[in-house]
Design an enzyme around this catalytic site. Structure first.
Site, PDB file in Angstrom:
ATOM      1  N   ALA A   1      12.193 -20.386 -57.467  1.00 42.81           N
ATOM      2  CA  ALA A   1      13.494 -20.153 -58.221  1.00 42.81           C
ATOM      3  C   ALA A   1      12.580 -19.519 -59.312  1.00 42.81           C
ATOM      4  O   ALA A   1      11.197 -20.023 -59.716  1.00 42.81           O
ATOM      5  CB  ALA A   1      13.746 -21.681 -59.332  1.00 42.81           C
TER       6      ALA A   1
ATOM      7  N   LYS B   1       1.308 -26.553 -47.390  1.00 44.30           N
ATOM      8  CA  LYS B   1       1.749 -25.360 -48.340  1.00 44.30           C
ATOM      9  C   LYS B   1       0.667 -26.124 -49.272  1.00 44.30           C
ATOM     10  O   LYS B   1       0.681 -24.812 -50.191  1.00 44.30           O
ATOM     11  CB  LYS B   1       2.682 -26.434 -48.936  1.00 44.30           C
ATOM     12  CG  LYS B   1       3.329 -25.580 -49.914  1.00 44.30           C
ATOM     13  CD  LYS B   1       4.356 -25.584 -50.439  1.00 44.30           C
ATOM     14  CE  LYS B   1       5.740 -24.631 -51.288  1.00 44.30           C
ATOM     15  NZ  LYS B   1       6.343 -24.918 -52.079  1.00 44.30           N
TER      16      LYS B   1
HETATM   17  P1  NAD Z   1       9.352 -24.534 -63.679  1.00 47.57           P
HETATM   18  O1  NAD Z   1       8.443 -24.668 -65.407  1.00 47.57           O
HETATM   19  O2  NAD Z   1       9.917 -23.885 -64.231  1.00 47.57           O
HETATM   20  O3  NAD Z   1       9.846 -26.403 -64.638  1.00 47.57           O
HETATM   21  C1  NAD Z   1       9.054 -27.435 -65.180  1.00 47.57           C
HETATM   22  C2  NAD Z   1       8.856 -28.046 -66.710  1.00 47.57           C
HETATM   23  O4  NAD Z   1       8.497 -27.390 -67.456  1.00 47.57           O
HETATM   24  C3  NAD Z   1      10.292 -27.937 -66.885  1.00 47.57           C
HETATM   25  O5  NAD Z   1      10.484 -29.398 -68.295  1.00 47.57           O
HETATM   26  C4  NAD Z   1      10.540 -26.614 -67.413  1.00 47.57           C
HETATM   27  O6  NAD Z   1      11.876 -27.247 -68.223  1.00 47.57           O
HETATM   28  C5  NAD Z   1       9.336 -26.914 -67.866  1.00 47.57           C
HETATM   29  N1  NAD Z   1       9.275 -25.423 -69.044  1.00 47.57           N
HETATM   30  C6  NAD Z   1       9.671 -24.340 -68.045  1.00 47.57           C
HETATM   31  N2  NAD Z   1       9.109 -23.266 -69.043  1.00 47.57           N
HETATM   32  C7  NAD Z   1       8.107 -23.618 -69.969  1.00 47.57           C
HETATM   33  C8  NAD Z   1       8.811 -22.941 -71.242  1.00 47.57           C
HETATM   34  N3  NAD Z   1       8.638 -22.107 -72.187  1.00 47.57           N
HETATM   35  N4  NAD Z   1       8.391 -23.958 -72.659  1.00 47.57           N
HETATM   36  C9  NAD Z   1       8.512 -25.734 -72.031  1.00 47.57           C
HETATM   37  N5  NAD Z   1       8.683 -26.007 -70.914  1.00 47.57           N
HETATM   38  C10 NAD Z   1       9.130 -25.002 -69.935  1.00 47.57           C
HETATM   39  O7  NAD Z   1       8.430 -25.130 -62.474  1.00 47.57           O
HETATM   40  P2  NAD Z   1       9.235 -25.246 -61.148  1.00 47.57           P
HETATM   41  O8  NAD Z   1       9.291 -23.741 -61.335  1.00 47.57           O
HETATM   42  O9  NAD Z   1      10.200 -25.736 -61.741  1.00 47.57           O
HETATM   43  O10 NAD Z   1       8.809 -26.104 -60.182  1.00 47.57           O
HETATM   44  C11 NAD Z   1       8.532 -27.440 -60.715  1.00 47.57           C
HETATM   45  C12 NAD Z   1       7.932 -27.690 -59.017  1.00 47.57           C
HETATM   46  O11 NAD Z   1       8.530 -27.433 -57.946  1.00 47.57           O
HETATM   47  C13 NAD Z   1       6.225 -27.779 -58.902  1.00 47.57           C
HETATM   48  O12 NAD Z   1       5.528 -28.429 -58.500  1.00 47.57           O
HETATM   49  C14 NAD Z   1       6.174 -26.604 -58.486  1.00 47.57           C
HETATM   50  O13 NAD Z   1       4.664 -26.516 -58.035  1.00 47.57           O
HETATM   51  C15 NAD Z   1       7.296 -26.774 -57.043  1.00 47.57           C
HETATM   52  N6  NAD Z   1       7.856 -24.939 -56.772  1.00 47.57           N
HETATM   53  C16 NAD Z   1       8.215 -24.486 -57.682  1.00 47.57           C
HETATM   54  C17 NAD Z   1       8.779 -23.164 -56.998  1.00 47.57           C
HETATM   55  C18 NAD Z   1       9.424 -21.713 -57.312  1.00 47.57           C
HETATM   56  O14 NAD Z   1       9.930 -20.687 -57.019  1.00 47.57           O
HETATM   57  N7  NAD Z   1       8.840 -21.821 -58.764  1.00 47.57           N
HETATM   58  C19 NAD Z   1       9.111 -23.613 -55.504  1.00 47.57           C
HETATM   59  C20 NAD Z   1       8.395 -24.697 -54.758  1.00 47.57           C
HETATM   60  C21 NAD Z   1       7.974 -25.334 -55.820  1.00 47.57           C
END
Ligand code: NAD
Length: 315
Positions: A131, A189
């Protein structure tokens, strides 16, 4: 089922949206004020496999969570460095029977979660769904994926709990499986992330560009060896050549997937955000110190990423 998504960034929004669409009572909890307010005002907006959708679902700031938000299942999807604060803020809603599922990338998160949740209610796993965040209140959700998970402690009740979570996720089309060998899957992973993420971030390359260099194989092999030595001390057998081959054929020798810039590259180099390096290579360094295993490659890569975070003033 009443489900709290704790960390409603890209992945939390995906799981929240899909579980909501399947009829579950979902609440999003997050620490990013602009994001929470955007969802409260206009709903969660998503480009969902090319279709523009808006989903109205409750969103709360984690600092404002009260007992009224109590749920049956909490799915953790913060970045690793935000996990402890999130769990601390969720104290009012974590009860004797609340199940907590962790799908973050990286290793050793259970040690943090155990400080807030009884071990028998903790479930660990990983996911191949992806995502992306496009701004406050807006995400991009493409493609398909899977989830593998297991109970942390081996009791009949805990296994029953894990199977219930699998069923809930599958009701939303999240392709979940119970995995007896979950620690191996998490380490595997982490080996992918522990090589591609840090290296491409430092080298400013996509995976294929890195893979085209003469030293790629040697560097990846040495990093995976360190993961494997540490894992051995936790009774997890990692076959180094098998994992290196997996990374080669699925990441850096692959002309399609290889063109991808890993998430850490995007977090730091594009979005100026702190990385999860301390919970991937950095976790191997800490565990190596504990077990007496030298981890020079992981230590150097962790330090380089920290240097870069500081040079760029990442937040
Ligand atoms: P993300 O950065 O989208 O979100 C994580 C947190 O950061 C949330 O609370 C979000 O609101 C905050 N955030 C995001 N952008 C921000 C900004 N510009 N300013 C302030 N806060 C912000 O993280 P994610 O990609 O959802 O990942 C979550 C977990 O899942 C991590 O451990 C990641 O490694 C893992 N993961 C991610 C993916 C992927 O494709 N994104 C896939 C598998 C696992």
């Amino acid at each position: 089922m009443k489900i709290t998504i704790a960390g409603a960034g890209a992945m939390g929004s995906r799981f929240g949206l899909m579980l909501h669409n399947a009829g579950h009572e979902v609440v999003l909890v997050d620490g990013w004020k602009d994001h929470v307010e955007a969802i409260q005002k206009e709903g969660l907006k998503a480009n969902f496999n090319g279709e523009e959708v808006i989903v109205k679902l409750p969103a709360l700031l984690q600092s404002e969570v009260t007992e009224s938000a109590t749920s049956d299942l909490i799915i953790l999807f913060t970045k690793a460095m935000q996990l402890e604060k999130m769990l601390n803020d969720l104290k009012p809603v974590i009860h004797e029977k609340t199940k907590v599922l962790c799908l973050l990338n990286g290793i050793g998160h259970e040690e943090v979660i155990e400080q807030f949740v009884p071990k028998e209610n903790i479930f660990i796993g990983n996911t191949m769904w992806t995502a992306g965040m496009e701004g406050p209140g807006r995400v991009k959700l493409f493609g398909s994926g899977t989830v593998a998970l297991k109970n942390l402690v081996d009791t009949d009740d805990a296994k029953k709990g894990a199977l219930e979570i699998v069923e809930v996720l599958n009701s939303a089309g999240l392709n979940a499986n119970y995995s007896e060998n979950i620690l191996y899957a998490i380490y595997k992973k982490a080996c992918v992330n522990g090589t591609m993420n840090g290296l491409c971030t430092i080298l400013l390359s996509n995976m294929y560009e890195f893979g085209s260099t003469t030293d790629a194989h040697m560097i990846v092999e040495n990093i995976v060896k360190e993961f494997a030595e540490v894992a051995k001390n936790e009774n997890i057998e990692i076959n180094v050549s098998e994992i290196v081959e997996y990374i080669e054929s699925n990441c850096y020798n692959c002309k399609t997937i290889g063109l991808h810039y890993p998430s850490m590259y995007q977090d730091l180099n594009k979005n100026n955000r702190l990385t999860e390096i301390d919970y991937i290579n950095g976790a191997v360094v800490r565990k190596g110190e504990k077990y007496g295993v030298p981890t020079p490659y992981c230590a150097f890569l962790t330090a380089l990423v920290h240097c870069k975070e500081q040079i760029l003033g990442a937040k």
